[in-house]
Write an enzyme that holds these catalytic residues in place. Structure first.
Site, mmCIF file in Angstrom:
data_model
loop_
_atom_site.group_PDB
_atom_site.id
_atom_site.type_symbol
_atom_site.label_atom_id
_atom_site.label_comp_id
_atom_site.label_asym_id
_atom_site.label_seq_id
_atom_site.Cartn_x
_atom_site.Cartn_y
_atom_site.Cartn_z
ATOM 1 N N LYS A 185 2.264 7.877 -54.135
ATOM 2 C CA LYS A 185 3.481 7.073 -54.310
ATOM 3 C C LYS A 185 3.126 5.602 -54.568
ATOM 4 O O LYS A 185 3.763 4.924 -55.385
ATOM 5 C CB LYS A 185 4.372 7.209 -53.071
ATOM 6 N N LYS A 253 7.624 -4.375 -50.361
ATOM 7 C CA LYS A 253 6.940 -3.609 -49.304
ATOM 8 C C LYS A 253 5.940 -2.645 -49.940
ATOM 9 O O LYS A 253 4.785 -2.538 -49.522
ATOM 10 C CB LYS A 253 8.011 -2.870 -48.493
HETATM 11 N N1 LIG Z 1 16.297 3.198 -53.700
HETATM 12 C C1 LIG Z 1 15.356 3.711 -54.473
HETATM 13 O O1 LIG Z 1 15.465 3.712 -55.719
HETATM 14 C C2 LIG Z 1 14.121 4.351 -53.875
HETATM 15 C C3 LIG Z 1 13.351 5.182 -54.688
HETATM 16 C C4 LIG Z 1 12.218 5.798 -54.155
HETATM 17 C C5 LIG Z 1 11.867 5.559 -52.821
HETATM 18 N N2 LIG Z 1 12.615 4.735 -52.053
HETATM 19 C C6 LIG Z 1 12.187 4.520 -50.650
HETATM 20 O O2 LIG Z 1 13.083 5.259 -49.835
HETATM 21 C C7 LIG Z 1 13.259 4.568 -48.591
HETATM 22 C C8 LIG Z 1 14.760 4.287 -48.395
HETATM 23 O O3 LIG Z 1 15.224 3.508 -49.483
HETATM 24 P P1 LIG Z 1 16.790 3.233 -49.724
HETATM 25 O O4 LIG Z 1 16.874 2.559 -51.032
HETATM 26 O O5 LIG Z 1 17.586 4.456 -49.441
HETATM 27 O O6 LIG Z 1 17.023 2.140 -48.560
HETATM 28 P P2 LIG Z 1 18.368 1.749 -47.792
HETATM 29 O O7 LIG Z 1 19.557 1.972 -48.634
HETATM 30 O O8 LIG Z 1 18.091 0.387 -47.244
HETATM 31 O O9 LIG Z 1 18.436 2.808 -46.586
HETATM 32 C C9 LIG Z 1 17.536 2.748 -45.522
HETATM 33 C C10 LIG Z 1 17.997 3.720 -44.453
HETATM 34 O O10 LIG Z 1 17.095 3.660 -43.342
HETATM 35 C C11 LIG Z 1 17.814 3.358 -42.144
HETATM 36 N N3 LIG Z 1 16.917 2.564 -41.294
HETATM 37 C C12 LIG Z 1 16.180 1.494 -41.660
HETATM 38 N N4 LIG Z 1 15.454 1.054 -40.614
HETATM 39 C C13 LIG Z 1 15.745 1.862 -39.576
HETATM 40 C C14 LIG Z 1 15.314 1.928 -38.223
HETATM 41 N N5 LIG Z 1 14.422 1.056 -37.719
HETATM 42 N N6 LIG Z 1 15.834 2.886 -37.428
HETATM 43 C C15 LIG Z 1 16.721 3.767 -37.921
HETATM 44 N N7 LIG Z 1 17.179 3.756 -39.187
HETATM 45 C C16 LIG Z 1 16.684 2.822 -40.010
HETATM 46 C C17 LIG Z 1 19.038 2.605 -42.607
HETATM 47 O O11 LIG Z 1 20.059 2.672 -41.630
HETATM 48 P P3 LIG Z 1 21.398 1.749 -41.769
HETATM 49 O O12 LIG Z 1 22.315 2.500 -42.693
HETATM 50 O O13 LIG Z 1 21.899 1.644 -40.378
HETATM 51 O O14 LIG Z 1 20.927 0.423 -42.343
HETATM 52 C C18 LIG Z 1 19.381 3.390 -43.891
HETATM 53 O O15 LIG Z 1 20.027 4.600 -43.573
HETATM 54 C C19 LIG Z 1 12.389 3.310 -48.660
HETATM 55 O O16 LIG Z 1 11.141 3.570 -48.045
HETATM 56 C C20 LIG Z 1 12.236 3.084 -50.151
HETATM 57 O O17 LIG Z 1 11.049 2.367 -50.451
HETATM 58 C C21 LIG Z 1 13.752 4.134 -52.536
#
Ligand SMILES: NC(=O)c1ccc[n+]([C@@H]2O[C@H](COP(=O)([O-])OP(=O)(O)OC[C@H]3O[C@@H](n4cnc5c(N)ncnc54)[C@H](OP(=O)(O)O)[C@@H]3O)[C@@H](O)[C@H]2O)c1
Length: 307
Positions: A185, A253
């Site tokens: 990744k 990150k």
């Molecule tokens: N978005 C993309 O295009 C994409 C593509 C590939 C990979 N990713 C990866 O996938 C992951 C999530 O990305 P995302 O875009 O979905 O992010 P996001 O919208 O910020 O969602 C993050 C999720 O994690 C929860 N969370 C964060 N810290 C936490 C903690 N300490 N304890 C419990 N829950 C926690 C958040 O809860 P709350 O709802 O309460 O904030 C939310 O549900 C990341 O590692 C990112 O690098 C993202």
């Protein structure tokens, strides 16, 4: 994989009870696709709105990661960074406290390969198997169930979980032992970051040199210069849409993790370091929550132009 496995797979797909933790931009549609594939689902999210959306679709809600683990065969997490996965896995109300025979934790967040291996090691005494299975394909891939999934961990555990992956993704690749999925990744993120920079430079060059950027995009999008960035982020830039998708903070990150990994093995990543610095300039302006397509704004500033 044997033919027998494929015959059994549809039954396994609905028999495994899935727990889902982290209902953000990616997690919410991924959980929805698991429901659509027929999996029973128990969800937990740190804040309430994510939970309500999935409960409205028929999922059960749990009060903690521990409770999710207690009622699940396979628990999926997709959170932010390494400390988030560590806390949900091993914290006071973590998955490890709901451990039972056969429990698998699939972490689909992008986190440090070293932290992944450390969690897998600390799970060993309680019998929880950890797979690292980060994804690529963005919010669109999550919604359409077309994610690329790169998986590390034990091969037999990966085989057992393949029907779960197939509900969320199209390209599902076993990469090797624990941490290998995260390493692949991070390679993916190096390419994504540099493709984004290439697109941003070309858009600014077209504007400054007197060709309409949308014309340039149309002409090059199907040729040798084509990329996911050109096809998905280019049109959004031209519409002035800088909403995430994929947040700059998350990409920073990932690039930090890639540079750390590279430093451990004396691997120079000059292009990645440059993209990291350009995003740092945008973060300094308070744009960490914008989509990564905002990289073009750093190039606009350098060129003293606007698209
Ligand atoms: N978005 C993309 O295009 C994409 C593509 C590939 C990979 N990713 C990866 O996938 C992951 C999530 O990305 P995302 O875009 O979905 O992010 P996001 O919208 O910020 O969602 C993050 C999720 O994690 C929860 N969370 C964060 N810290 C936490 C903690 N300490 N304890 C419990 N829950 C926690 C958040 O809860 P709350 O709802 O309460 O904030 C939310 O549900 C990341 O590692 C990112 O690098 C993202």
């Amino acid at each position: 994989m044997s033919a027998a496995f494929y015959i059994l797979a549809p039954h396994m797909a609905t028999n495994e009870h899935i727990g889902f933790i982290g209902l953000g931009i990616m997690g919410r549609p991924m959980a929805t696709n698991l429901r659509k594939a027929g999996f029973a689902l128990t969800v937990w999210n740190r804040s309430r709105p994510g939970i309500d959306a999935l409960v409205a679709e028929g999922a059960a809600a749990a009060a903690s990661p521990r409770e999710v683990a207690e009622s699940s065969d396979v628990v999926i997490t997709i959170l932010g960074d390494s400390p988030d996965t560590e806390d949900v896995a091993l914290g006071a109300e973590g998955i490890v406290h709901g451990a039972h025979a056969g429990l698998v934790h699939i972490d689909m967040s992008t986190i440090s390969p070293a932290v992944t291996r450390s969690i897998a090691g600390r799970y060993a005494a309680s019998g929880v198997e950890l797979l690292d299975a980060p994804v690529s394909g963005g919010e669109t891939g999550a919604i359409n169930g077309t994610l690329s999934i790169m998986c590390g961990g034990k091969a037999d555990v990966f085989d057992r979980c393949k029907p779960v992956f197939e509900a969320m993704g199209k390209t599902i690749v076993y990469c090797g032992p624990s941490g290998s999925g995260q390493i692949v990744k991070l390679c993916n993120q190096v390419i994504v970051g540099l493709n984004n920079l290439a697109m941003s430079e070309a858009l600014v060059l077209a504007r400054k040199a007197g060709v309409e950027p949308s014309t340039m995009l149309q002409a090059v999008s199907a040729g040798a210069a084509s990329s996911w960035a050109l096809q998905n982020l280019g049109p959004r830039i031209l519409q002035g849409d800088f909403k995430p998708g994929f947040k700059i903070a998350h990409q920073q990150k990932d690039l930090r993790l890639a540079l750390e990994l590279a430093n451990q093995g004396s691997t120079p990543l000059p292009g990645t370091a440059l993209v990291h610095q350009l995003f740092a300039a945008l973060e300094a302006e308070g744009m960490g929550e914008a989509g990564t397509q905002a990289l073009v704004k750093a190039l606009e500033k350098l060129a003293n132009t606007e698209l």
